[in-house]
Design a protein around this motif. Sequence first.
Motif, PDB file in Angstrom:
ATOM      1  N   SER A   1     -48.045  27.803  53.172  1.00  0.00           N
ATOM      2  CA  SER A   1     -46.951  28.691  52.885  1.00  0.00           C
ATOM      3  C   SER A   1     -46.707  28.966  51.369  1.00  0.00           C
ATOM      4  CB  SER A   1     -45.861  28.342  53.470  1.00  0.00           C
ATOM      5  OG  SER A   1     -45.795  28.096  54.968  1.00  0.00           O
TER       6      SER A   1
ATOM      7  N   ILE B   1     -49.553  36.975  49.348  1.00  0.00           N
ATOM      8  CA  ILE B   1     -50.475  37.363  50.709  1.00  0.00           C
ATOM      9  C   ILE B   1     -49.753  36.551  52.055  1.00  0.00           C
ATOM     10  CG2 ILE B   1     -52.511  37.937  49.809  1.00  0.00           C
ATOM     11  CD1 ILE B   1     -53.496  35.166  50.358  1.00  0.00           C
ATOM     12  N   SER B   2     -50.144  36.872  53.252  1.00  0.00           N
ATOM     13  CA  SER B   2     -49.712  36.160  54.398  1.00  0.00           C
ATOM     14  C   SER B   2     -50.343  34.905  54.410  1.00  0.00           C
ATOM     15  CB  SER B   2     -49.783  37.328  55.561  1.00  0.00           C
ATOM     16  OG  SER B   2     -51.097  37.149  56.073  1.00  0.00           O
ATOM     17  N   ASN B   3     -49.429  34.190  55.311  1.00  0.00           N
ATOM     18  CA  ASN B   3     -50.012  32.860  55.643  1.00  0.00           C
ATOM     19  C   ASN B   3     -51.094  32.769  56.424  1.00  0.00           C
ATOM     20  OD1 ASN B   3     -47.795  31.636  54.515  1.00  0.00           O
ATOM     21  ND2 ASN B   3     -46.708  31.027  56.366  1.00  0.00           N
ATOM     22  N   SER B   4     -51.386  33.599  57.276  1.00  0.00           N
ATOM     23  CA  SER B   4     -52.582  33.704  58.292  1.00  0.00           C
ATOM     24  C   SER B   4     -53.739  34.226  57.429  1.00  0.00           C
ATOM     25  CB  SER B   4     -52.348  34.792  59.188  1.00  0.00           C
ATOM     26  OG  SER B   4     -51.989  35.903  58.830  1.00  0.00           O
ATOM     27  N   TYR B   5     -53.652  35.256  56.458  1.00  0.00           N
ATOM     28  CA  TYR B   5     -54.604  35.543  55.736  1.00  0.00           C
ATOM     29  C   TYR B   5     -55.153  34.638  54.533  1.00  0.00           C
ATOM     30  CZ  TYR B   5     -57.221  38.650  52.340  1.00  0.00           C
ATOM     31  OH  TYR B   5     -58.316  39.271  51.794  1.00  0.00           O
TER      32      TYR B   5
ATOM     33  N   ALA C   1     -49.545  31.084  49.968  1.00  0.00           N
ATOM     34  CA  ALA C   1     -49.744  32.340  50.152  1.00  0.00           C
ATOM     35  C   ALA C   1     -48.429  33.155  49.560  1.00  0.00           C
ATOM     36  CB  ALA C   1     -49.125  32.426  51.614  1.00  0.00           C
ATOM     37  N   GLN C   2     -47.366  32.482  49.151  1.00  0.00           N
ATOM     38  CA  GLN C   2     -46.204  33.096  48.689  1.00  0.00           C
ATOM     39  C   GLN C   2     -46.698  33.553  47.099  1.00  0.00           C
ATOM     40  OE1 GLN C   2     -42.433  30.782  48.400  1.00  0.00           O
ATOM     41  NE2 GLN C   2     -41.474  32.477  47.397  1.00  0.00           N
TER      42      GLN C   2
END
Length: 128
Positions: A79, A87-91, A82-83
Amino acid sequence: MSAGTSSYSHARTFEALSEKDTARLNRALAESDDITVFVNGTALRLPEGAQAALLEVLTRFARGEAVTIGTSETLLNTSQAAQMAGISNSYLRKLADSGQIEVEYRGTHRRIRPAAIQAWLNSREAQD
Protein backbone atom coordinates in the motif's frame (compact mmCIF):
# COMPACT_ATOMS: atom_id res chain seq x y z
CA MET A 1 1.80 7.65 4.60
CA SER A 2 2.61 5.61 7.70
CA ALA A 3 6.19 4.72 8.44
CA GLY A 4 7.63 1.64 6.78
CA THR A 5 9.48 -1.13 8.52
CA SER A 6 13.25 -1.22 8.83
CA SER A 7 15.65 -3.68 7.34
CA TYR A 8 19.28 -3.93 8.35
CA SER A 9 21.75 -4.70 5.63
CA HIS A 10 25.33 -4.14 4.66
CA ALA A 11 26.48 -5.14 8.15
CA ARG A 12 30.16 -5.35 8.96
CA THR A 13 31.70 -6.59 12.20
CA PHE A 14 34.89 -5.18 13.68
CA GLU A 15 36.79 -7.29 16.19
CA ALA A 16 37.43 -6.04 19.69
CA LEU A 17 40.56 -3.98 20.23
CA SER A 18 43.65 -5.31 21.96
CA GLU A 19 43.75 -4.86 25.74
CA LYS A 20 46.34 -2.09 25.33
CA ASP A 21 44.23 -0.18 22.76
CA THR A 22 41.08 -0.73 24.83
CA ALA A 23 42.77 0.74 27.90
CA ARG A 24 44.09 3.77 25.94
CA LEU A 25 40.69 4.45 24.37
CA ASN A 26 38.90 4.04 27.69
CA ARG A 27 41.31 6.51 29.32
CA ALA A 28 40.91 9.04 26.49
CA LEU A 29 37.11 8.88 26.61
CA ALA A 30 37.10 9.31 30.39
CA GLU A 31 39.39 12.35 30.25
CA SER A 32 37.52 14.48 27.69
CA ASP A 33 34.16 15.23 26.12
CA ASP A 34 35.87 16.60 23.01
CA ILE A 35 35.79 14.29 20.03
CA THR A 36 37.69 15.74 17.12
CA VAL A 37 37.79 13.75 13.90
CA PHE A 38 40.56 14.25 11.39
CA VAL A 39 39.95 13.31 7.76
CA ASN A 40 42.95 13.57 5.48
CA GLY A 41 44.67 15.82 8.04
CA THR A 42 41.73 18.22 8.30
CA ALA A 43 39.70 18.62 11.50
CA LEU A 44 36.06 17.79 10.82
CA ARG A 45 33.16 18.77 13.05
CA LEU A 46 30.55 16.03 12.87
CA PRO A 47 26.81 16.72 13.13
CA GLU A 48 25.30 15.81 16.50
CA GLY A 49 23.83 12.49 15.30
CA ALA A 50 27.14 11.38 13.81
CA GLN A 51 28.96 12.38 17.00
CA ALA A 52 26.57 10.29 19.09
CA ALA A 53 26.99 7.27 16.79
CA LEU A 54 30.78 7.56 16.79
CA LEU A 55 30.87 7.95 20.57
CA GLU A 56 28.70 4.84 20.94
CA VAL A 57 31.09 2.83 18.74
CA LEU A 58 34.14 4.12 20.61
CA THR A 59 32.53 3.42 23.99
CA ARG A 60 31.79 -0.17 23.01
CA PHE A 61 35.35 -0.64 21.78
CA ALA A 62 36.58 0.86 25.07
CA ARG A 63 34.58 -1.82 26.94
CA GLY A 64 36.44 -4.47 24.93
CA GLU A 65 33.47 -5.38 22.74
CA ALA A 66 33.41 -6.28 19.06
CA VAL A 67 31.17 -3.90 17.09
CA THR A 68 28.83 -4.56 14.18
CA ILE A 69 27.70 -1.64 12.05
CA GLY A 70 24.82 -1.91 9.61
CA THR A 71 22.68 0.28 7.42
CA SER A 72 19.03 0.69 8.30
CA GLU A 73 16.78 0.92 5.26
CA THR A 74 13.06 1.52 5.09
CA LEU A 75 10.88 -1.18 3.59
CA LEU A 76 7.39 -0.30 2.42
CA ASN A 77 4.35 -2.53 2.34
CA THR A 78 2.47 -2.75 -0.95
CA SER A 79 0.00 0.00 0.00
CA GLN A 80 2.79 2.42 0.91
CA ALA A 81 4.76 1.54 -2.23
CA ALA A 82 1.66 1.98 -4.44
CA GLN A 83 0.98 5.37 -2.86
CA MET A 84 4.60 6.44 -3.49
CA ALA A 85 4.36 5.31 -7.12
CA GLY A 86 0.92 6.85 -7.64
CA ILE A 87 -0.62 3.54 -8.74
CA SER A 88 -3.19 1.12 -7.36
CA ASN A 89 -2.27 -1.65 -4.93
CA SER A 90 -3.35 -4.35 -7.37
CA TYR A 91 -1.21 -2.90 -10.19
CA LEU A 92 1.79 -2.66 -7.87
CA ARG A 93 1.35 -6.31 -6.84
CA LYS A 94 1.26 -7.32 -10.52
CA LEU A 95 4.46 -5.37 -11.19
CA ALA A 96 6.16 -6.94 -8.17
CA ASP A 97 5.01 -10.46 -9.05
CA SER A 98 6.24 -10.06 -12.64
CA GLY A 99 9.65 -8.82 -11.46
CA GLN A 100 9.28 -5.30 -12.84
CA ILE A 101 9.62 -3.92 -9.32
CA GLU A 102 12.11 -5.58 -6.99
CA VAL A 103 10.39 -7.04 -3.95
CA GLU A 104 11.49 -8.82 -0.77
CA TYR A 105 9.37 -11.16 1.27
CA ARG A 106 8.98 -11.18 5.04
CA GLY A 107 7.13 -14.43 5.41
CA THR A 108 4.31 -14.09 2.88
CA HIS A 109 4.31 -10.28 3.00
CA ARG A 110 5.84 -8.25 0.17
CA ARG A 111 8.22 -5.48 1.23
CA ILE A 112 9.59 -2.96 -1.23
CA ARG A 113 12.47 -0.50 -0.89
CA PRO A 114 11.69 3.11 -1.85
CA ALA A 115 14.72 2.95 -4.19
CA ALA A 116 13.02 0.13 -6.12
CA ILE A 117 9.93 2.28 -6.64
CA GLN A 118 12.09 5.21 -7.74
CA ALA A 119 14.00 2.98 -10.18
CA TRP A 120 10.71 1.81 -11.70
CA LEU A 121 9.45 5.41 -11.98
CA ASN A 122 12.75 6.45 -13.62
CA SER A 123 12.50 3.59 -16.12
CA ARG A 124 8.98 4.70 -17.07
CA GLU A 125 10.19 8.27 -17.61
CA ALA A 126 13.02 7.00 -19.81
CA GLN A 127 10.50 5.09 -21.97
CA ASP A 128 8.37 8.21 -22.53
